[in-house]
Design a protein around this motif. Sequence first.
Motif, PDB file in Angstrom:
ATOM      1  N   THR A  14       0.836  -1.194   0.000  1.00  0.00           N
ATOM      2  CA  THR A  14       0.000   0.000   0.000  1.00  0.00           C
ATOM      3  C   THR A  14       0.879   1.255   0.000  1.00  0.00           C
ATOM      4  OG1 THR A  14      -1.741  -1.122   1.244  1.00  0.00           O
ATOM      5  CG2 THR A  14      -1.774   1.289   1.246  1.00  0.00           C
ATOM      6  N   PRO A  15       0.719   2.149  -0.969  1.00  0.00           N
ATOM      7  CA  PRO A  15       1.560   3.352  -0.995  1.00  0.00           C
ATOM      8  C   PRO A  15       1.308   4.233   0.221  1.00  0.00           C
ATOM      9  CG  PRO A  15       0.453   3.014  -3.109  1.00  0.00           C
ATOM     10  CD  PRO A  15      -0.197   2.092  -2.129  1.00  0.00           C
ATOM     11  N   VAL A  16       2.383   4.818   0.739  1.00  0.00           N
ATOM     12  CA  VAL A  16       2.269   5.780   1.835  1.00  0.00           C
ATOM     13  C   VAL A  16       2.970   7.059   1.408  1.00  0.00           C
ATOM     14  CG1 VAL A  16       2.129   4.043   3.649  1.00  0.00           C
ATOM     15  CG2 VAL A  16       4.364   4.900   2.947  1.00  0.00           C
ATOM     16  N   ASN A  17       2.574   8.157   2.026  1.00  0.00           N
ATOM     17  CA  ASN A  17       3.187   9.453   1.748  1.00  0.00           C
ATOM     18  C   ASN A  17       4.433   9.583   2.595  1.00  0.00           C
ATOM     19  OD1 ASN A  17       3.847  12.044   1.139  1.00  0.00           O
ATOM     20  ND2 ASN A  17       2.086  12.979   2.161  1.00  0.00           N
ATOM     21  N   ALA A  77       8.919  12.255   0.683  1.00  0.00           N
ATOM     22  CA  ALA A  77       9.909  12.384  -0.399  1.00  0.00           C
ATOM     23  C   ALA A  77       9.518  11.438  -1.526  1.00  0.00           C
ATOM     24  CB  ALA A  77      11.301  12.068   0.110  1.00  0.00           C
ATOM     25  N   GLY A  78       8.236  11.427  -1.837  1.00  0.00           N
ATOM     26  CA  GLY A  78       7.755  10.522  -2.873  1.00  0.00           C
ATOM     27  C   GLY A  78       6.989   9.357  -2.266  1.00  0.00           C
ATOM     28  N   THR A  79       6.636   8.419  -3.125  1.00  0.00           N
ATOM     29  CA  THR A  79       5.848   7.275  -2.693  1.00  0.00           C
ATOM     30  C   THR A  79       6.755   6.186  -2.141  1.00  0.00           C
ATOM     31  OG1 THR A  79       4.170   7.735  -4.351  1.00  0.00           O
ATOM     32  CG2 THR A  79       4.202   5.524  -3.419  1.00  0.00           C
ATOM     33  N   ALA A  80       6.320   5.589  -1.034  1.00  0.00           N
ATOM     34  CA  ALA A  80       7.041   4.474  -0.432  1.00  0.00           C
ATOM     35  C   ALA A  80       6.026   3.423  -0.025  1.00  0.00           C
ATOM     36  CB  ALA A  80       7.836   4.949   0.781  1.00  0.00           C
ATOM     37  N   THR A  81       6.503   2.239   0.334  1.00  0.00           N
ATOM     38  CA  THR A  81       5.650   1.198   0.906  1.00  0.00           C
ATOM     39  C   THR A  81       6.400   0.548   2.053  1.00  0.00           C
ATOM     40  OG1 THR A  81       6.418  -0.718  -0.387  1.00  0.00           O
ATOM     41  CG2 THR A  81       4.747   0.713  -1.406  1.00  0.00           C
ATOM     42  N   PHE A  82       5.641   0.054   3.018  1.00  0.00           N
ATOM     43  CA  PHE A  82       6.253  -0.665   4.126  1.00  0.00           C
ATOM     44  C   PHE A  82       6.964  -1.924   3.629  1.00  0.00           C
ATOM     45  CE2 PHE A  82       3.635   1.750   7.199  1.00  0.00           C
ATOM     46  CZ  PHE A  82       4.574   1.923   8.210  1.00  0.00           C
ATOM     47  N   GLN A  83       6.363  -2.614   2.655  1.00  0.00           N
ATOM     48  CA  GLN A  83       6.965  -3.849   2.166  1.00  0.00           C
ATOM     49  C   GLN A  83       8.351  -3.595   1.581  1.00  0.00           C
ATOM     50  OE1 GLN A  83       5.967  -6.881   2.520  1.00  0.00           O
ATOM     51  NE2 GLN A  83       7.079  -8.089   1.008  1.00  0.00           N
ATOM     52  N   ALA A  84       8.476  -2.548   0.752  1.00  0.00           N
ATOM     53  CA  ALA A  84       9.765  -2.236   0.157  1.00  0.00           C
ATOM     54  C   ALA A  84      10.777  -1.832   1.218  1.00  0.00           C
ATOM     55  CB  ALA A  84       9.606  -1.125  -0.882  1.00  0.00           C
ATOM     56  N   ALA A  85      10.338  -1.021   2.178  1.00  0.00           N
ATOM     57  CA  ALA A  85      11.253  -0.580   3.234  1.00  0.00           C
ATOM     58  C   ALA A  85      11.704  -1.758   4.089  1.00  0.00           C
ATOM     59  CB  ALA A  85      10.570   0.477   4.096  1.00  0.00           C
ATOM     60  N   TRP A  86      10.777  -2.671   4.383  1.00  0.00           N
ATOM     61  CA  TRP A  86      11.108  -3.844   5.198  1.00  0.00           C
ATOM     62  C   TRP A  86      12.134  -4.726   4.486  1.00  0.00           C
ATOM     63  CZ3 TRP A  86       9.469  -9.098   4.273  1.00  0.00           C
ATOM     64  CH2 TRP A  86       9.776  -9.970   5.318  1.00  0.00           C
ATOM     65  N   LEU A  87      11.910  -5.001   3.199  1.00  0.00           N
ATOM     66  CA  LEU A  87      12.850  -5.828   2.451  1.00  0.00           C
ATOM     67  C   LEU A  87      14.220  -5.160   2.353  1.00  0.00           C
ATOM     68  CD1 LEU A  87      10.583  -7.115  -0.458  1.00  0.00           C
ATOM     69  CD2 LEU A  87      11.580  -8.493   1.380  1.00  0.00           C
ATOM     70  N   LEU A  88      14.216  -3.866   2.114  1.00  0.00           N
ATOM     71  CA  LEU A  88      15.468  -3.142   1.953  1.00  0.00           C
ATOM     72  C   LEU A  88      16.284  -3.129   3.236  1.00  0.00           C
ATOM     73  CD1 LEU A  88      17.149  -1.405  -0.026  1.00  0.00           C
ATOM     74  CD2 LEU A  88      15.920   0.582   0.861  1.00  0.00           C
ATOM     75  N   ASN A  89      15.600  -3.215   4.362  1.00  0.00           N
ATOM     76  CA  ASN A  89      16.274  -3.094   5.647  1.00  0.00           C
ATOM     77  C   ASN A  89      16.338  -4.410   6.414  1.00  0.00           C
ATOM     78  OD1 ASN A  89      16.936  -0.106   6.081  1.00  0.00           O
ATOM     79  ND2 ASN A  89      14.886  -0.082   5.206  1.00  0.00           N
ATOM     80  N   GLY A  90      16.521  -5.486   5.661  1.00  0.00           N
ATOM     81  CA  GLY A  90      16.830  -6.751   6.310  1.00  0.00           C
ATOM     82  C   GLY A  90      15.661  -7.641   6.608  1.00  0.00           C
ATOM     83  N   GLY A  91      14.488  -7.345   6.060  1.00  0.00           N
ATOM     84  CA  GLY A  91      13.333  -8.205   6.283  1.00  0.00           C
ATOM     85  C   GLY A  91      13.601  -9.630   5.844  1.00  0.00           C
ATOM     86  N   GLN A  92      13.294 -10.590   6.706  1.00  0.00           N
ATOM     87  CA  GLN A  92      13.575 -11.999   6.442  1.00  0.00           C
ATOM     88  C   GLN A  92      12.275 -12.732   6.113  1.00  0.00           C
ATOM     89  OE1 GLN A  92      17.063 -13.222   6.809  1.00  0.00           O
ATOM     90  NE2 GLN A  92      17.144 -10.990   6.635  1.00  0.00           N
ATOM     91  N   LYS A  93      12.243 -13.407   4.975  1.00  0.00           N
ATOM     92  CA  LYS A  93      11.037 -14.139   4.576  1.00  0.00           C
ATOM     93  C   LYS A  93      10.650 -15.180   5.619  1.00  0.00           C
ATOM     94  CE  LYS A  93       8.963 -16.734   0.765  1.00  0.00           C
ATOM     95  NZ  LYS A  93       8.429 -17.805   1.622  1.00  0.00           N
ATOM     96  N   THR A  94      11.649 -15.804   6.239  1.00  0.00           N
ATOM     97  CA  THR A  94      11.343 -16.815   7.250  1.00  0.00           C
ATOM     98  C   THR A  94      10.616 -16.204   8.445  1.00  0.00           C
ATOM     99  OG1 THR A  94      13.587 -16.502   8.097  1.00  0.00           O
ATOM    100  CG2 THR A  94      13.225 -18.374   6.618  1.00  0.00           C
ATOM    101  N   ASP A  95      10.958 -14.963   8.804  1.00  0.00           N
ATOM    102  CA  ASP A  95      10.236 -14.287   9.880  1.00  0.00           C
ATOM    103  C   ASP A  95       8.791 -14.020   9.484  1.00  0.00           C
ATOM    104  OD1 ASP A  95      12.382 -14.263  11.588  1.00  0.00           O
ATOM    105  OD2 ASP A  95      12.942 -12.184  11.196  1.00  0.00           O
TER     106      ASP A  95
END
Length: 359
Positions: free
Chosen positions: A181-184, A187-205
């Motif tokens: 889901t896009p969030v404001n 500095a442009g459009t972001a998503t929690f999913q993209a931020a989580w993956l970029l910052n070490g989000g683990q699929k197993t978690d």
Amino acid sequence: MTQGAGQGPEVERTATLRDFRVPAYVHESGPYVPHTQQGESAPPAEESYPEAYTPTQRDLPVINRGDTLQVPVDPVPAAPAAQPAAGPGPLFVVGDVHGYLDELMAALREQGLIDDAGQWCAGTTRLWFLGDFTDRGPDGIGVIDLVMRLSAEAAAAGGYCKALMGNHELLLLGAKRFGDTPVNSGAGTATFQAAWLLNGGQKTDMDRLQDHHLQWMARLDALEEVDGYLLVHSDTTAYLDYGDSIEAVNDTVRERLTRNDADECWDLFRKLTKRFSFRDEGGADAVRSLLDTYGGTRIVHGHSPIPYLLGEVGSEDGEESNDPVVEGPHVYAEGLAIAMDGGVTMAGKLLVRQLPLEH
């Protein structure tokens, strides 16, 4: 902050340990942005960021852990923490864990807080975790399960084990609730999913994340005062935006999460991702602004790794790169601030220490 998954120009992996997802260290982020050049100056103090600052650009240099894995060595178990004759038990704090369950177990054992079987053995001891249980490391859900179990065992023994909310708890909650889901972001459009993956989000978690984990994270306090220590996760004054008392801040944070609004949750994550308020000129005054509002005589925080606070970040070219050496907590800001993130994600140390600190 570091990342273990995701794609884009900020993702940097080791050459031979790809499957272990050993991350480099970048700042929490939203949309992908280009790298700055090597040799960039140290990040500015938080007060110099514009009002619309958002965690969508890397403001920390990158440190590679190299092509070797940490091999945890079990220390000789210490005797159980000494118990006072009367009154509350000794007070311990734990820095950022980031999924490194084995290192956490070893550190708790070394301090005499758990036994060889991983059970609470510290009686009336009080134990506080400063947040950031997941992401980057291999077993964030295992860390949460351990903290939840120790909470029950410590309470049964007359002590307690409690935890604060870190920005990575907000990130994982957001990724689970809002996904793409896009969030404001400011500095442009972001998503929690993209931020989580970029910052070490683990699929197993994410695969193992259950409702009781989500409920537990969403109910965590943002800050507390214990024995004159103001305990927070982030070295930021942004807590002041959420209330003029500890109770007000904690109630406001829980209310924001309960409303389940993606933009509100992102704004909360954005603010509690800020860092370095206490590090540079005016840092002691920033600490005092929190202590004057919420109480306590010293502040204890995680979030910003001690090597960055010290400026000891090694070389980016890898030719003469030395692992940052952290022997214990870092006391700074005229002695008013105690940093507890030893940098376990960057070959540092997972810190578990008793307060007051031994000199």
